[in-house]
Design an enzyme around this catalytic site. Structure first.
Site, PDB file in Angstrom:
ATOM      1  N   ALA A   9       0.797  -1.232   0.000  1.00 52.69           N
ATOM      2  CA  ALA A   9       0.000   0.000   0.000  1.00 52.69           C
ATOM      3  C   ALA A   9       0.822   1.272   0.000  1.00 52.69           C
ATOM      4  O   ALA A   9       0.356   2.321  -0.462  1.00 52.69           O
ATOM      5  CB  ALA A   9      -0.951   0.003   1.201  1.00 52.69           C
ATOM      6  N   ASN A  10       2.048   1.220   0.514  1.00 54.42           N
ATOM      7  CA  ASN A  10       2.837   2.440   0.630  1.00 54.42           C
ATOM      8  C   ASN A  10       3.941   2.536  -0.429  1.00 54.42           C
ATOM      9  O   ASN A  10       4.776   3.432  -0.377  1.00 54.42           O
ATOM     10  CB  ASN A  10       3.466   2.528   2.032  1.00 54.42           C
ATOM     11  CG  ASN A  10       3.884   3.937   2.398  1.00 54.42           C
ATOM     12  OD1 ASN A  10       3.152   4.897   2.116  1.00 54.42           O
ATOM     13  ND2 ASN A  10       5.036   4.077   3.035  1.00 54.42           N
ATOM     14  N   ALA A  84      -0.904  -7.915  -9.374  1.00 53.93           N
ATOM     15  CA  ALA A  84      -0.432  -6.925 -10.340  1.00 53.93           C
ATOM     16  C   ALA A  84       1.081  -6.777 -10.286  1.00 53.93           C
ATOM     17  O   ALA A  84       1.658  -5.984 -11.026  1.00 53.93           O
ATOM     18  CB  ALA A  84      -1.104  -5.573 -10.073  1.00 53.93           C
ATOM     19  N   PHE A 109       0.522  -9.718 -17.023  1.00 54.45           N
ATOM     20  CA  PHE A 109       1.851  -9.112 -17.037  1.00 54.45           C
ATOM     21  C   PHE A 109       1.752  -7.583 -17.040  1.00 54.45           C
ATOM     22  O   PHE A 109       2.691  -6.891 -16.677  1.00 54.45           O
ATOM     23  CB  PHE A 109       2.633  -9.561 -18.275  1.00 54.45           C
ATOM     24  CG  PHE A 109       3.145 -10.971 -18.182  1.00 54.45           C
ATOM     25  CD1 PHE A 109       4.131 -11.305 -17.267  1.00 54.45           C
ATOM     26  CD2 PHE A 109       2.636 -11.953 -19.005  1.00 54.45           C
ATOM     27  CE1 PHE A 109       4.612 -12.600 -17.182  1.00 54.45           C
ATOM     28  CE2 PHE A 109       3.119 -13.254 -18.930  1.00 54.45           C
ATOM     29  CZ  PHE A 109       4.100 -13.580 -18.025  1.00 54.45           C
ATOM     30  N   ASN A 110       0.617  -7.065 -17.477  1.00 52.30           N
ATOM     31  CA  ASN A 110       0.416  -5.616 -17.537  1.00 52.30           C
ATOM     32  C   ASN A 110      -1.062  -5.330 -17.321  1.00 52.30           C
ATOM     33  O   ASN A 110      -1.907  -5.927 -17.995  1.00 52.30           O
ATOM     34  CB  ASN A 110       0.888  -5.078 -18.892  1.00 52.30           C
ATOM     35  CG  ASN A 110       0.928  -3.561 -18.937  1.00 52.30           C
ATOM     36  OD1 ASN A 110      -0.070  -2.884 -18.704  1.00 52.30           O
ATOM     37  ND2 ASN A 110       2.082  -3.005 -19.255  1.00 52.30           N
ATOM     38  N   HIS A 141      11.787   1.467 -20.033  1.00 51.02           N
ATOM     39  CA  HIS A 141      11.273   1.694 -18.682  1.00 51.02           C
ATOM     40  C   HIS A 141      12.241   2.564 -17.883  1.00 51.02           C
ATOM     41  O   HIS A 141      13.375   2.797 -18.294  1.00 51.02           O
ATOM     42  CB  HIS A 141      11.061   0.361 -17.955  1.00 51.02           C
ATOM     43  CG  HIS A 141       9.841  -0.381 -18.392  1.00 51.02           C
ATOM     44  ND1 HIS A 141       9.857  -1.265 -19.449  1.00 51.02           N
ATOM     45  CD2 HIS A 141       8.564  -0.345 -17.944  1.00 51.02           C
ATOM     46  CE1 HIS A 141       8.646  -1.757 -19.619  1.00 51.02           C
ATOM     47  NE2 HIS A 141       7.838  -1.223 -18.723  1.00 51.02           N
ATOM     48  N   HIS A 142      11.781   2.990 -16.712  1.00 48.87           N
ATOM     49  CA  HIS A 142      12.573   3.822 -15.803  1.00 48.87           C
ATOM     50  C   HIS A 142      13.788   3.059 -15.297  1.00 48.87           C
ATOM     51  O   HIS A 142      13.856   1.821 -15.369  1.00 48.87           O
ATOM     52  CB  HIS A 142      11.704   4.272 -14.627  1.00 48.87           C
ATOM     53  CG  HIS A 142      11.025   3.129 -13.925  1.00 48.87           C
ATOM     54  ND1 HIS A 142      11.644   2.393 -12.925  1.00 48.87           N
ATOM     55  CD2 HIS A 142       9.790   2.582 -14.083  1.00 48.87           C
ATOM     56  CE1 HIS A 142      10.813   1.462 -12.491  1.00 48.87           C
ATOM     57  NE2 HIS A 142       9.687   1.548 -13.185  1.00 48.87           N
ATOM     58  N   LYS A 145      13.664  -0.081 -12.716  1.00 48.03           N
ATOM     59  CA  LYS A 145      13.068  -1.380 -13.034  1.00 48.03           C
ATOM     60  C   LYS A 145      14.147  -2.450 -13.042  1.00 48.03           C
ATOM     61  O   LYS A 145      15.176  -2.316 -13.699  1.00 48.03           O
ATOM     62  CB  LYS A 145      12.359  -1.334 -14.388  1.00 48.03           C
ATOM     63  CG  LYS A 145      11.597  -2.613 -14.717  1.00 48.03           C
ATOM     64  CD  LYS A 145      10.724  -2.451 -15.943  1.00 48.03           C
ATOM     65  CE  LYS A 145       9.972  -3.727 -16.272  1.00 48.03           C
ATOM     66  NZ  LYS A 145       9.072  -4.160 -15.201  1.00 48.03           N
TER      67      LYS A 145
END
EC number: 1.17.1.8
Length: 251
Positions: A9-10, A84, A109-110, A141-142, A145
């Site tokens: 959650a965080n 997810a 996967f997405n 991606h960033h 990842k």
């Protein structure tokens, strides 16, 4: 009202999910789980074992190593669950199927609806181009990842292989000096940098023409929104393994 336990959650995605769920008329966060303590308007716990809050569904956006324990919890509580989290190993993927015999499990996967519509389009387009076009996938991606190639790149590659007569061999990058680059190969290439949320391009390169199918995620909201749609979809299910394609087909 659909009561959600939010696992992770965080984290980055967990915080986005909190905001999106807060805007839903028929959904609320009943509890949040995160290994780091945090303040929230709902009960928080550092592990699922501590959670004594009843709910209708669990959404997991955490770390791949935590997924088996999430599945154990949901099987024990007979709770539908949306997984997810990406980067799952083969053992965990197999456990998804086992857990789905005892409770409802949603996995993709997405979680982006757009990506899954792209996969559907790939299955339609590929048979018409298979005989003359090389097919390559580039994903960006960033720089935080960890897994490569992305699960989404593999999802799209699998969509290609679902549609071809002769299955393609996946080639992860091309590092040799004398490559034949036959049509039977499908190249998958990864780029990491900055804060790119996610970009995937499927390239069909044929004689004298190129077709590119591109999906660009402009923020993490698209993944969180998809997970919320998945949670609504699966909250009424009892057992079975579900995915985004099934969700789309039922619309």
């Amino acid at each position: 009202m659909i009561n959600v336990i939010l696992h992770g959650a965080n984290g980055r995605m967990g915080k986005v999910l909190q905001e999106i769920i807060a805007d839903q008329e028929n959904m609320t966060v009943a509890a949040g789980i995160d290994r780091e303590t945090f303040a929230a308007d709902f009960p928080t716990f550092q592990s699922l074992d501590e959670c004594d809050v009843s709910a209708d569904v669990v959404i997991d956006f955490s770390h791949y190593t935590a997924v088996p324990a999430v599945l154990d919890y949901c099987v024990g509580k007979q709770l539908p669950v949306v997984i997810a989290t990406t980067g799952l190993n083969e053992d965990t993927k197999a456990y998804l199927a086992e857990a789905s015999k005892k409770t409802a499990v949603f996995f993709s996967f997405n979680m982006s609806l757009g990506i899954n519509l792209l996969a559907k389009a790939i299955r339609e387009i590929t048979p018409l181009l298979e005989d003359n076009f090389n097919i390559e996938i580039v994903e960006k991606h960033h720089n935080q990842k960890k897994d490569s190639p992305s699960g989404t790149a593999l999802l799209l590659a699998d969509a290609v292989n679902d549609a071809v007569q002769e299955k393609k061999t996946y080639i992860y990058g091309r590092h040799d000096n004398d490559l034949a680059n036959p049509l039977s190969e499908l190249g998958i290439h990864a780029v990491r940098g900055g804060t790119i949320p996610g970009e995937h391009t499927v390239i069909y390169a044929g004689p004298d023409e190129v077709i590119e199918l591109n999906h660009l995620a402009l923020s993490r909201n698209v993944f969180a929104s998809g997970a919320v749609k998945a949670a609504k979809y699966i909250s009424t299910k009892t057992i079975g393994l579900y995915n985004m394609e099934q969700l789309i087909d039922e619309k």
